[in-house]
Design a protein around this motif. Structure first.
Motif, PDB file in Angstrom:
ATOM      1  N   SER A   1      38.562  39.447  29.154  1.00  0.00           N
ATOM      2  CA  SER A   1      39.484  39.204  30.261  1.00  0.00           C
ATOM      3  C   SER A   1      39.994  40.536  30.785  1.00  0.00           C
ATOM      4  CB  SER A   1      40.644  38.312  29.834  1.00  0.00           C
ATOM      5  OG  SER A   1      41.462  38.969  28.903  1.00  0.00           O
ATOM      6  N   GLN A   2      40.041  40.640  32.096  1.00  0.00           N
ATOM      7  CA  GLN A   2      40.508  41.849  32.770  1.00  0.00           C
ATOM      8  C   GLN A   2      41.423  41.398  33.898  1.00  0.00           C
ATOM      9  OE1 GLN A   2      37.568  44.884  33.931  1.00  0.00           O
ATOM     10  NE2 GLN A   2      38.225  44.499  36.028  1.00  0.00           N
ATOM     11  N   THR A   3      42.719  41.594  33.728  1.00  0.00           N
ATOM     12  CA  THR A   3      43.664  41.126  34.747  1.00  0.00           C
ATOM     13  C   THR A   3      44.580  42.224  35.267  1.00  0.00           C
ATOM     14  OG1 THR A   3      45.228  40.462  33.027  1.00  0.00           O
ATOM     15  CG2 THR A   3      43.698  38.781  33.822  1.00  0.00           C
ATOM     16  N   GLN A   4      44.502  43.411  34.689  1.00  0.00           N
ATOM     17  CA  GLN A   4      45.424  44.470  35.080  1.00  0.00           C
ATOM     18  C   GLN A   4      44.863  45.385  36.166  1.00  0.00           C
ATOM     19  OE1 GLN A   4      48.513  44.316  33.951  1.00  0.00           O
ATOM     20  NE2 GLN A   4      47.831  42.524  32.822  1.00  0.00           N
ATOM     21  N   SER A   5      43.646  45.173  36.608  1.00  0.00           N
ATOM     22  CA  SER A   5      43.055  46.033  37.634  1.00  0.00           C
ATOM     23  C   SER A   5      42.948  45.272  38.954  1.00  0.00           C
ATOM     24  CB  SER A   5      41.669  46.504  37.181  1.00  0.00           C
ATOM     25  OG  SER A   5      40.790  45.393  37.161  1.00  0.00           O
ATOM     26  N   ASN A   6      42.368  45.925  39.959  1.00  0.00           N
ATOM     27  CA  ASN A   6      42.173  45.266  41.256  1.00  0.00           C
ATOM     28  C   ASN A   6      41.238  44.070  41.137  1.00  0.00           C
ATOM     29  OD1 ASN A   6      43.853  47.043  42.521  1.00  0.00           O
ATOM     30  ND2 ASN A   6      42.218  48.385  43.234  1.00  0.00           N
TER      31      ASN A   6
ATOM     32  N   LYS B   1      40.123  41.108  39.066  1.00  0.00           N
ATOM     33  CA  LYS B   1      40.512  40.251  37.943  1.00  0.00           C
ATOM     34  C   LYS B   1      39.315  39.397  37.548  1.00  0.00           C
ATOM     35  CE  LYS B   1      45.233  40.475  39.484  1.00  0.00           C
ATOM     36  NZ  LYS B   1      45.066  41.866  39.621  1.00  0.00           N
TER      37      LYS B   1
ATOM     38  N   GLU C   1      39.226  36.663  40.205  1.00  0.00           N
ATOM     39  CA  GLU C   1      40.449  36.617  41.003  1.00  0.00           C
ATOM     40  C   GLU C   1      41.352  35.429  40.652  1.00  0.00           C
ATOM     41  OE1 GLU C   1      41.253  39.280  42.543  1.00  0.00           O
ATOM     42  OE2 GLU C   1      39.304  40.195  42.252  1.00  0.00           O
TER      43      GLU C   1
ATOM     44  N   ILE D   1      42.840  34.045  36.885  1.00  0.00           N
ATOM     45  CA  ILE D   1      44.260  33.958  36.528  1.00  0.00           C
ATOM     46  C   ILE D   1      44.626  32.523  36.153  1.00  0.00           C
ATOM     47  CG2 ILE D   1      46.620  34.256  37.384  1.00  0.00           C
ATOM     48  CD1 ILE D   1      45.030  36.882  36.870  1.00  0.00           C
TER      49      ILE D   1
END
Length: 129
Positions: free
Chosen positions: A82-87, A89, A109, A113
């Motif tokens: 999971s990658q949610t902290q960058s532009n 997601k 995106e 989330i």
């Protein structure tokens, strides 16, 4: 439905595999009508084995509701990334069907989330296989 265009369904990614599609215009209006003889929803789920073997159309979009998917065609198996902290997601997870076949799924995106919010509020999904 009034004031819409009918075009060939030649988009790169299609919502359905019908030859034609309806396109809304600035003047399109909709009015709800009941048609009891026409099914409101129709499901045509793809078998995981077909996806694994490449027997699917890559230009046809598949939409699903995650809680419904759990009951109908398979189960959430594992959160992979999971990658949610960058532009950008992004969430990658795997699903397992009842035959034991596993596929990897990626959401981006707002969908990523929404999935993570659901995942984080479902302790039963935090099971290590």
């Amino acid at each position: 439905m009034h004031n819409f265009n009918v075009l060939r369904n030649d988009l790169h990614f299609k919502a359905c595999d019908h030859v034609y599609r309806m396109q809304f215009t600035a003047g399109t209006t909709l009015k709800q009508r009941e048609f009891p003889d026409i099914l409101e929803l129709e499901y045509d789920f793809k078998k995981f084995s077909d996806i694994i073997s490449g027997n699917f159309r890559s230009d046809l979009l598949i939409d699903f509701c995650f809680p419904l998917l759990l009951d109908v065609i398979g189960v959430f198996y594992k959160l992979i990334f999971s990658q949610t902290q960058s532009n950008l997601k992004k969430v990658i997870f795997s699903m397992k069907d009842f035959c034991g076949d596993v596929i990897s799924c990626t959401l981006w995106e707002a969908h990523a989330i929404k999935f993570l919010n659901y995942y984080n509020n479902q302790p039963s999904l935090h099971v290590t296989p």
